[in-house]
Write an enzyme that holds these catalytic residues in place. Structure first.
Site, PDB file in Angstrom:
ATOM      1  N   GLY A  44      30.369  37.697  36.674  1.00 61.98           N
ATOM      2  CA  GLY A  44      31.652  38.282  36.295  1.00 61.98           C
ATOM      3  C   GLY A  44      32.769  37.369  36.760  1.00 61.98           C
ATOM      4  N   GLN A  49      41.063  34.776  39.113  1.00 61.86           N
ATOM      5  CA  GLN A  49      40.211  33.786  39.770  1.00 61.86           C
ATOM      6  C   GLN A  49      40.347  32.406  39.137  1.00 61.86           C
ATOM      7  OE1 GLN A  49      36.500  36.451  39.538  1.00 61.86           O
ATOM      8  NE2 GLN A  49      36.209  35.310  41.438  1.00 61.86           N
ATOM      9  N   CYS A  91      30.853  36.179  45.629  1.00 52.78           N
ATOM     10  CA  CYS A  91      32.043  36.025  44.797  1.00 52.78           C
ATOM     11  C   CYS A  91      32.321  34.547  44.578  1.00 52.78           C
ATOM     12  CB  CYS A  91      33.235  36.684  45.510  1.00 52.78           C
ATOM     13  SG  CYS A  91      34.777  36.535  44.609  1.00 52.78           S
ATOM     14  N   LEU A  92      32.656  34.180  43.348  1.00 58.99           N
ATOM     15  CA  LEU A  92      32.925  32.771  43.043  1.00 58.99           C
ATOM     16  C   LEU A  92      34.171  32.254  43.758  1.00 58.99           C
ATOM     17  CD1 LEU A  92      32.074  32.519  39.228  1.00 58.99           C
ATOM     18  CD2 LEU A  92      30.611  32.125  41.213  1.00 58.99           C
ATOM     19  N   HIS A 133      33.863  45.301  41.269  1.00 61.84           N
ATOM     20  CA  HIS A 133      34.230  44.045  41.947  1.00 61.84           C
ATOM     21  C   HIS A 133      35.360  43.345  41.181  1.00 61.84           C
ATOM     22  CE1 HIS A 133      32.964  40.257  44.234  1.00 61.84           C
ATOM     23  NE2 HIS A 133      33.727  39.763  43.276  1.00 61.84           N
ATOM     24  N   GLU A 134      35.241  43.291  39.855  1.00 61.89           N
ATOM     25  CA  GLU A 134      36.239  42.565  39.051  1.00 61.89           C
ATOM     26  C   GLU A 134      37.568  43.313  38.982  1.00 61.89           C
ATOM     27  OE1 GLU A 134      35.485  39.583  38.601  1.00 61.89           O
ATOM     28  OE2 GLU A 134      33.347  39.832  38.942  1.00 61.89           O
ATOM     29  N   HIS A 137      39.440  42.583  41.983  1.00 58.52           N
ATOM     30  CA  HIS A 137      40.135  41.288  41.868  1.00 58.52           C
ATOM     31  C   HIS A 137      41.502  41.472  41.203  1.00 58.52           C
ATOM     32  CE1 HIS A 137      37.622  38.024  43.269  1.00 58.52           C
ATOM     33  NE2 HIS A 137      36.586  38.429  42.588  1.00 58.52           N
TER      34      HIS A 137
HETATM   35 NI    NI Z   1      34.558  37.892  42.846  1.00 59.75          NI
END
Ligand code: NI
Length: 193
Positions: A44, A49, A91-92, A133-134, A137
């Site tokens: 995701g 991000q 998480c990226l 999670h997204e 963000h």
């Molecule tokens: Ni993340």
């Protein structure tokens, strides 16, 4: 070209603004987001991000370019949530960091697709976790904010990310706050009015 940003980049802490329009360049941005997500082995990715202050995220629970379904959620809202479940997350924006996060088990999400159709989904399992999670963000919340009982190790890891960010900023690889504000305002003027 979009680029992945890492904690503690300020755009990860903003509240994203709802989209007022969709156009071909937004489609192109979303394609780039999928490329970036697959390249970094993610499932995701939220717009902030990649330094876009827009209320949208993408997902593919398989994490593989040619399998599963590519999901795009514009202006997503969680309308109902129930149950709780703990699982490991990463998480990226904080590569290499993992930890246990408590989430709702089931969520009902409302959003719009790229072709303007309303989406109403009730999901559980892995996709429900990704969606929470997204959307976090998009509200400037990171999974580390929801990690507990991992005190000293987490603090060390976070300090490492912060030191790296400070160094990159000193070297001019990351613009100062006023320049970042300006960049974000340009996107808001284009898509959120
Ligand atoms: Ni993340």
């Amino acid at each position: 070209m979009l680029q992945l940003i890492h904690y503690p980049h300020p755009t990860l802490r903003i509240t994203s603004k709802p989209l007022a329009r969709v156009d071909d360049s937004l489609r192109d941005l979303i394609e780039q987001m999928f490329e970036i997500m697959y390249e970094h082995r993610g499932v995701g990715l939220a717009a902030n991000q990649v330094n876009l202050p827009l209320r949208l995220f993408i997902a593919n629970p398989t994490g593989e370019k040619d399998s599963g379904e590519e999901l795009v959620f514009l202006n997503p809202v969680i309308q109902k949530a129930s149950g709780t479940i703990e699982a490991d997350e990463g998480c990226l924006s904080l590569p290499g960091l993992h930890g246990t996060v408590k989430r709702n088990k089931t969520v009902q999400v409302n959003a719009y697709s790229m072709d303007g159709k309303e989406i109403n989904l009730k999901v559980d399992g892995f996709l429900a976790r990704i969606i929470q999670h997204e959307i976090d963000h998009l509200d400037g919340v990171l999974f580390i904010d929801r990690m507990f009982d991992q005190g000293a190790i987490l603090a060390d890891e976070i300090a490492r990310f912060e030191a790296r960010f400070d160094k990159q900023r000193e070297e001019g690889q990351i613009p100062d706050d006023s320049k970042l504000d300006q960049q974000r305002q340009t996107w808001l003027d284009k898509y959120c009015r």
